[in-house]
Scaffold this active site. Structure first.
Site, PDB file in Angstrom:
ATOM      1  N   HIS A  25       0.864  -1.190   0.000  1.00  0.00           N
ATOM      2  CA  HIS A  25       0.000   0.000   0.000  1.00  0.00           C
ATOM      3  C   HIS A  25       0.893   1.231   0.000  1.00  0.00           C
ATOM      4  O   HIS A  25       2.136   1.116  -0.092  1.00  0.00           O
ATOM      5  CB  HIS A  25      -0.951  -0.029   1.203  1.00  0.00           C
ATOM      6  CG  HIS A  25      -0.268  -0.304   2.507  1.00  0.00           C
ATOM      7  ND1 HIS A  25       0.659   0.551   3.062  1.00  0.00           N
ATOM      8  CD2 HIS A  25      -0.348  -1.355   3.361  1.00  0.00           C
ATOM      9  CE1 HIS A  25       1.093   0.062   4.202  1.00  0.00           C
ATOM     10  NE2 HIS A  25       0.510  -1.108   4.405  1.00  0.00           N
ATOM     11  N   HIS A  57       4.103   1.298   2.056  1.00  0.00           N
ATOM     12  CA  HIS A  57       5.271   0.604   1.490  1.00  0.00           C
ATOM     13  C   HIS A  57       5.898   1.441   0.373  1.00  0.00           C
ATOM     14  O   HIS A  57       7.120   1.512   0.258  1.00  0.00           O
ATOM     15  CB  HIS A  57       4.854  -0.749   0.896  1.00  0.00           C
ATOM     16  CG  HIS A  57       4.311  -1.729   1.882  1.00  0.00           C
ATOM     17  ND1 HIS A  57       2.985  -2.080   1.922  1.00  0.00           N
ATOM     18  CD2 HIS A  57       4.917  -2.435   2.871  1.00  0.00           C
ATOM     19  CE1 HIS A  57       2.801  -2.982   2.878  1.00  0.00           C
ATOM     20  NE2 HIS A  57       3.947  -3.201   3.481  1.00  0.00           N
ATOM     21  N   GLY A 108       8.806   0.977   8.536  1.00  0.00           N
ATOM     22  CA  GLY A 108       7.793   1.963   8.895  1.00  0.00           C
ATOM     23  C   GLY A 108       7.710   2.141  10.399  1.00  0.00           C
ATOM     24  O   GLY A 108       7.837   1.173  11.163  1.00  0.00           O
ATOM     25  N   LYS A 112       5.064   2.775  11.966  1.00  0.00           N
ATOM     26  CA  LYS A 112       3.808   2.247  12.506  1.00  0.00           C
ATOM     27  C   LYS A 112       4.109   1.033  13.404  1.00  0.00           C
ATOM     28  O   LYS A 112       3.535   0.875  14.451  1.00  0.00           O
ATOM     29  CB  LYS A 112       2.846   1.825  11.392  1.00  0.00           C
ATOM     30  CG  LYS A 112       1.517   1.345  11.979  1.00  0.00           C
ATOM     31  CD  LYS A 112       0.566   0.877  10.927  1.00  0.00           C
ATOM     32  CE  LYS A 112       0.847  -0.525  10.501  1.00  0.00           C
ATOM     33  NZ  LYS A 112       0.368  -1.571  11.430  1.00  0.00           N
ATOM     34  N   GLN A 171       8.737  -3.074  16.518  1.00  0.00           N
ATOM     35  CA  GLN A 171       9.519  -3.857  15.563  1.00  0.00           C
ATOM     36  C   GLN A 171      10.775  -3.088  15.150  1.00  0.00           C
ATOM     37  O   GLN A 171      11.874  -3.657  15.067  1.00  0.00           O
ATOM     38  CB  GLN A 171       8.657  -4.179  14.335  1.00  0.00           C
ATOM     39  CG  GLN A 171       9.439  -4.721  13.149  1.00  0.00           C
ATOM     40  CD  GLN A 171       8.551  -5.134  12.006  1.00  0.00           C
ATOM     41  OE1 GLN A 171       7.946  -6.195  12.050  1.00  0.00           O
ATOM     42  NE2 GLN A 171       8.460  -4.324  10.960  1.00  0.00           N
ATOM     43  N   SER A 204      -1.979  -3.523   5.799  1.00  0.00           N
ATOM     44  CA  SER A 204      -2.635  -4.576   5.002  1.00  0.00           C
ATOM     45  C   SER A 204      -3.806  -5.166   5.768  1.00  0.00           C
ATOM     46  O   SER A 204      -4.757  -5.671   5.184  1.00  0.00           O
ATOM     47  CB  SER A 204      -1.634  -5.682   4.675  1.00  0.00           C
ATOM     48  OG  SER A 204      -0.543  -5.131   3.983  1.00  0.00           O
TER      49      SER A 204
HETATM   50  O1  PAF Z   1       6.756  -5.368   8.915  1.00  0.00           O
HETATM   51  C1  PAF Z   1       6.662  -6.383   8.205  1.00  0.00           C
HETATM   52  O2  PAF Z   1       6.045  -6.380   7.140  1.00  0.00           O
HETATM   53  C2  PAF Z   1       7.338  -7.677   8.657  1.00  0.00           C
HETATM   54  O3  PAF Z   1       7.287  -7.811  10.026  1.00  0.00           O
HETATM   55  C3  PAF Z   1       8.786  -7.811   8.128  1.00  0.00           C
HETATM   56  C4  PAF Z   1       9.688  -6.719   8.695  1.00  0.00           C
HETATM   57  C5  PAF Z   1       8.802  -7.757   6.615  1.00  0.00           C
HETATM   58  C6  PAF Z   1       9.377  -9.155   8.570  1.00  0.00           C
HETATM   59  O4  PAF Z   1       8.627 -10.211   8.079  1.00  0.00           O
END
Ligand code: PAF
Length: 278
Positions: free
Chosen positions: A34, A37, A149, A151, A155, A188
């Site tokens: 989207h 990305h 990102g 968001k 992570q 997504s």
């Molecule tokens: O953020 C994501 O889309 C996923 O957690 C990633 C970083 C691609 C790892 O699978």
């Protein structure tokens, strides 16, 4: 743009670029791309000579009752979007290519502490799955810079920590969240929302905005968390948490530290996460 599905082909392409002195940017994704990305890819384009994007729905980061099977897989549409956004190489491996020894029987990477709080508490094993696949993708792509990102703020911090602890020579860039016109963070998983839920969904952003405002006005973190949780409930969500943390390391708020408010909440079948720096 070239598409490759096996690591040997990925390495052949990136080896040639590296030999020619190219700087390589990497955007890992799970596909179903989207505008959020696309922004990562545009930012990557501006910072490197070559842009590699991976599309891989990583089974390791989904819990047994989570949405791995129904996670949207849209490689043809993703390929067209990546071409348009100016990516140079798409790496779209199979599960067998990524985990040839089987998903259970392989080395895993864990980032203790950071992985166990907030989303880690509600999604046990999730961040080990993320850290493992990202470490593996980093070894395969060997980028100079990788973009994520904001968001998925927790992570992003897990990956920064992984890169620091393993001394990987990769610059990690966090890119601000891209939002729909009503403020809902692009994801997504938004497509799991019914039309009625979609109309309610931006409340999570409004609740975070009110929380950030209250903190700026000097209100105590615990009160802001309780009020945010209640506001989400009143808006029809089932909140997992509303948390006020230090932006640097997600530790508890301390005097003078920059803060962030994070929320995770269910709306129907969709689990939404979002955050706002104070
Ligand atoms: O953020 C994501 O889309 C996923 O957690 C990633 C970083 C691609 C790892 O699978």
């Amino acid at each position: 743009m070239k598409t490759v599905h096996i690591v040997a082909d990925l390495r052949a392409a990136t080896r040639a670029w590296r030999a020619a002195g190219a700087r390589i940017a990497f955007v890992p994704t799970m596909g179903n791309l989207h505008a959020g990305h696309v922004k990562l890819i545009t930012e990557a384009r501006a910072r490197a000579d070559k842009v590699v994007v991976s599309v891989f729905v990583n089974p390791l980061q989904f819990g047994p009752s989570e949405d791995f099977d129904k996670y949207p897989r849209t490689l043809a549409e993703d390929t067209a979007k990546l071409e348009a956004a100016g990516a140079d190489l798409l790496f779209a491996p199979s599960v067998a290519e990524m985990y040839p020894a089987g998903r259970e029987a392989q080395t895993t990477v864990t980032v203790p502490g950071l992985s166990d709080i907030l989303d880690g508490e509600f999604r046990p094993g999730h961040f080990a799955g993320v850290a493992t696949v990202v470490a593996k993708l980093f070894g395969q792509v060997q980028p100079d810079v990788a973009l994520f990102g904001e968001k998925d703020y927790q992570q992003l911090l897990v990956i920064r920590r992984l890169v620091a602890d393993l001394a990987l020579p990769i610059e990690i860039l966090g890119i601000p969240t891209v939002r729909e016109p009503d403020g809902l963070a692009m994801s997504s998983r938004n497509q799991y929302l019914s039309p009625v839920e979609r109309a309610q969904a931006a409340s999570i952003y409004r609740v975070l905005g009110a929380a950030a405002e209250a903190l700026r006005a000097g209100r105590a973190a615990a009160a802001v968390e309780a009020e945010g949780t209640q506001a989400l409930r009143s808006a029809g969500f089932r909140p997992d948490y509303v948390a006020v943390r230090r932006a640097e390391d997600l530790g508890p708020p301390s005097p003078g530290a920059a803060l962030i408010v994070l929320a995770a909440a269910w709306l129907g079948k969709a689990r939404l996460i979002d955050n706002l720096k104070v």
